[in-house]
Design a protein around this motif. Structure first.
Motif, short mmCIF file in Angstrom:
data_model
loop_
_atom_site.label_atom_id
_atom_site.label_comp_id
_atom_site.label_asym_id
_atom_site.label_seq_id
_atom_site.Cartn_x
_atom_site.Cartn_y
_atom_site.Cartn_z
N GLY A 8 3.30 -8.91 -39.42
CA GLY A 8 2.90 -8.13 -38.27
C GLY A 8 3.81 -8.25 -37.08
N GLY A 9 5.04 -8.61 -37.27
CA GLY A 9 5.96 -8.74 -36.15
C GLY A 9 6.93 -7.59 -36.07
N THR A 10 6.56 -6.51 -35.41
CA THR A 10 7.47 -5.38 -35.21
C THR A 10 7.65 -5.16 -33.73
OG1 THR A 10 6.72 -4.33 -37.25
CG2 THR A 10 7.89 -2.95 -35.68
N ALA A 11 8.87 -5.28 -33.25
CA ALA A 11 9.16 -5.13 -31.83
C ALA A 11 9.11 -3.67 -31.43
CB ALA A 11 10.52 -5.72 -31.51
N GLY A 12 9.09 -3.41 -30.12
CA GLY A 12 9.06 -2.05 -29.62
C GLY A 12 10.30 -1.27 -30.00
N ASP A 13 11.38 -1.96 -30.34
CA ASP A 13 12.60 -1.27 -30.72
C ASP A 13 12.60 -0.90 -32.20
OD1 ASP A 13 12.99 -3.69 -32.00
OD2 ASP A 13 14.39 -4.43 -30.49
N GLY A 14 11.53 -1.24 -32.94
CA GLY A 14 11.46 -0.91 -34.35
C GLY A 14 12.08 -1.94 -35.26
N ILE A 15 12.71 -2.98 -34.71
CA ILE A 15 13.31 -4.03 -35.53
C ILE A 15 12.27 -5.11 -35.78
CG2 ILE A 15 15.09 -5.81 -35.65
CD1 ILE A 15 16.88 -4.06 -34.00
N ARG A 16 12.06 -5.42 -37.04
CA ARG A 16 11.05 -6.41 -37.39
C ARG A 16 11.51 -7.82 -37.04
NH1 ARG A 16 6.98 -4.77 -40.76
NH2 ARG A 16 7.19 -2.71 -41.71
N THR A 17 10.58 -8.62 -36.57
CA THR A 17 10.79 -10.06 -36.43
C THR A 17 9.97 -10.73 -37.52
OG1 THR A 17 11.12 -9.92 -34.03
CG2 THR A 17 10.53 -12.06 -34.95
N LEU A 18 10.65 -11.35 -38.46
CA LEU A 18 9.99 -11.91 -39.62
C LEU A 18 9.54 -13.34 -39.34
CD1 LEU A 18 12.41 -10.61 -42.39
CD2 LEU A 18 10.42 -9.49 -41.38
N PRO A 19 8.26 -13.63 -39.48
CA PRO A 19 7.76 -14.98 -39.23
C PRO A 19 8.02 -15.88 -40.43
CG PRO A 19 5.95 -13.59 -39.89
CD PRO A 19 7.17 -12.69 -39.82
N PHE A 20 7.93 -17.18 -40.20
CA PHE A 20 8.08 -18.13 -41.30
C PHE A 20 6.91 -17.98 -42.26
CE2 PHE A 20 7.28 -22.22 -43.30
CZ PHE A 20 8.52 -22.46 -43.88
N PRO A 21 7.16 -17.81 -43.57
CA PRO A 21 6.09 -17.57 -44.55
C PRO A 21 5.42 -18.87 -44.99
CG PRO A 21 8.20 -17.49 -45.64
CD PRO A 21 8.50 -17.70 -44.18
N ALA A 22 4.66 -19.48 -44.10
CA ALA A 22 4.04 -20.77 -44.39
C ALA A 22 3.09 -20.70 -45.58
CB ALA A 22 3.28 -21.27 -43.15
N LEU A 256 20.39 -3.26 -26.74
CA LEU A 256 20.15 -1.95 -27.33
C LEU A 256 19.28 -2.06 -28.58
CD1 LEU A 256 23.74 -0.45 -26.97
CD2 LEU A 256 21.68 0.39 -25.81
N ALA A 257 19.48 -3.13 -29.34
CA ALA A 257 18.73 -3.30 -30.58
C ALA A 257 17.33 -3.85 -30.33
CB ALA A 257 19.49 -4.23 -31.53
N HIS A 258 17.20 -4.79 -29.39
CA HIS A 258 15.96 -5.53 -29.23
C HIS A 258 14.99 -4.90 -28.26
CE1 HIS A 258 18.11 -9.57 -30.34
NE2 HIS A 258 18.22 -8.65 -31.27
N THR A 259 15.47 -4.02 -27.35
CA THR A 259 14.61 -3.53 -26.28
C THR A 259 14.63 -2.00 -26.22
OG1 THR A 259 16.27 -3.36 -24.50
CG2 THR A 259 15.38 -5.56 -24.97
N ASP A 260 13.73 -1.49 -25.43
CA ASP A 260 13.69 -0.04 -25.16
C ASP A 260 14.22 0.26 -23.76
OD1 ASP A 260 12.61 0.87 -27.59
OD2 ASP A 260 10.61 0.20 -26.99
N LEU A 261 15.00 -0.64 -23.19
CA LEU A 261 15.57 -0.40 -21.87
C LEU A 261 16.41 0.88 -21.88
CD1 LEU A 261 16.86 -3.96 -20.85
CD2 LEU A 261 14.96 -2.69 -19.80
N PRO A 262 16.33 1.68 -20.83
CA PRO A 262 17.22 2.83 -20.73
C PRO A 262 18.68 2.39 -20.76
CG PRO A 262 15.49 2.94 -19.07
CD PRO A 262 15.40 1.58 -19.69
N ILE A 263 19.56 3.28 -21.20
CA ILE A 263 20.98 2.94 -21.34
C ILE A 263 21.56 2.45 -20.01
CG2 ILE A 263 23.25 3.80 -21.95
CD1 ILE A 263 21.24 3.57 -24.28
N GLY A 264 21.17 3.08 -18.91
CA GLY A 264 21.69 2.67 -17.61
C GLY A 264 21.31 1.25 -17.26
N ARG A 265 20.09 0.83 -17.62
CA ARG A 265 19.65 -0.53 -17.32
C ARG A 265 20.33 -1.55 -18.23
NH1 ARG A 265 13.36 -1.22 -16.78
NH2 ARG A 265 14.11 -3.34 -16.29
N VAL A 266 20.61 -1.15 -19.46
CA VAL A 266 21.38 -2.03 -20.35
C VAL A 266 22.76 -2.27 -19.76
CG1 VAL A 266 22.46 -2.27 -22.62
CG2 VAL A 266 20.12 -1.37 -22.43
#
Length: 298
Positions: A8-22, A256-266
């Motif tokens: 269940g780890g999907t960031a707002g940028d659409g890139i998954r954050t994979l948790p440790f599979p304990a 750019l990959a991790h956030t939804d910041l506008p290009i100008g703010r990046v």
């Protein structure tokens, strides 16, 4: 190649954050070690790993075959027999679609080891190289330590759970101390002018978002521009300006990959208050526009 899916780890940028599979660990401990390969199950569900994703745990892969190309923080690394890749929590990476991964993989959850061990082993030294090439004696020691750790991990029946976990922590620490020594030695071997370059590298890491001038760094460090050029070339094979620009580009890619910041703010976050100048800089160094780079990851 292995498959995994986060719980269940999907960031707002659409890139998954994979948790440790304990849930897949022996006894539910905060680590796993075993063979890589097509039959390797990394998580409860399946999803291809040849898409960009992040992890919130450590991964160490020791290869028995190769070459294998693997992307870590937008840089491609080629590993082959007897070499290792160390991927740390939060790093963006992607498995190769065309290569088979053969060897042994260790995964470890942050917090499994005590703080003193974390500091001694440099678990969060993101400045160290992810690709490690041990010599024959180093490789033999690492293989022996990893094999011992794997046996202890798989042989949980004779011990109470708390004692099994304690034994694993000791065995894991022994392996990581060897690995950390290799990583540190590998980094130092490539830095013939260590003190000058290290000061410059640390200054860039601290100030790259606001300072892109080589002369400004040289003045702040008390070196001539020529001395700084020689030191950086000896350590990295590139110019100080190239080193600064590479760090700025990496940070821009991460944002750019991790956030939804506008290009100008990046752009502003990496020292370009004018969005047009940031776009020109990014295109010059990547061959893509910031918009195009972000779109390719989604």
């Amino acid at each position: 190649m292995a498959d995994i899916r986060p719980q269940g780890g999907t960031a707002g940028d659409g890139i998954r954050t994979l948790p440790f599979p304990a849930e897949l660990s022996v006894g539910g401990v905060g680590m796993q070690v075993g063979p890589m390969g097509a039959g390797r199950t990394w998580h409860a569900d399946d999803t291809p790993l040849d898409r960009v994703h992040r992890i919130d745990f450590h991964v160490v892969m020791l290869f028995d075959d190769g070459p294998v190309r693997h992307m870590i923080d937008f840089a491609e690394y080629e590993a082959t027999t007897g070499e290792l890749l160390w991927i740390r929590p939060g790093q963006v990476h992607r498995f190769s679609k065309s290569n088979e991964y053969r060897g042994t993989v260790l995964t470890m959850q942050p917090g499994f080891l005590p703080r003193t061990t974390v500091e001694a082993t440099g678990l969060y030294r993101y400045d160290l190289p992810p690709l490690l090439r041990p010599d024959a004696p180093q490789l033999a020691s690492l293989r022996a330590a990893l094999s011992h750790l794997q046996r202890e991990y798989e042989d949980s029946a004779p011990l109470p759970p708390a004692l099994h976990t304690a034994v694993l922590r000791h065995s894991l620490t022994a392996f990581l101390l060897r690995l950390a020594h290799l990583a540190t030695s590998s980094a130092e071997a490539g830095r013939r002018t260590e003190s000058t370059f290290t000061l410059f590298r640390d200054a860039v890491e601290r100030d790259f978002a606001t300072q892109h001038s080589v002369s400004a760094y040289a003045d702040a460090l008390g070196y001539s521009r020529r001395t700084l050029v020689r030191a950086v070339r000896a350590a990295t094979g590139e110019t100080p300006k190239g080193f600064i620009d590479k760090r700025v580009v990496l940070e821009a890619k991460r944002l750019l990959a991790h956030t939804d910041l506008p290009i100008g703010r990046v752009g502003a976050a990496v020292g370009f208050p004018d969005p047009a100048n940031f776009s020109k800089f990014f295109h010059l160094h990547t061959g893509m526009s910031p918009v195009g780079f972000r779109a390719e990851l989604r």
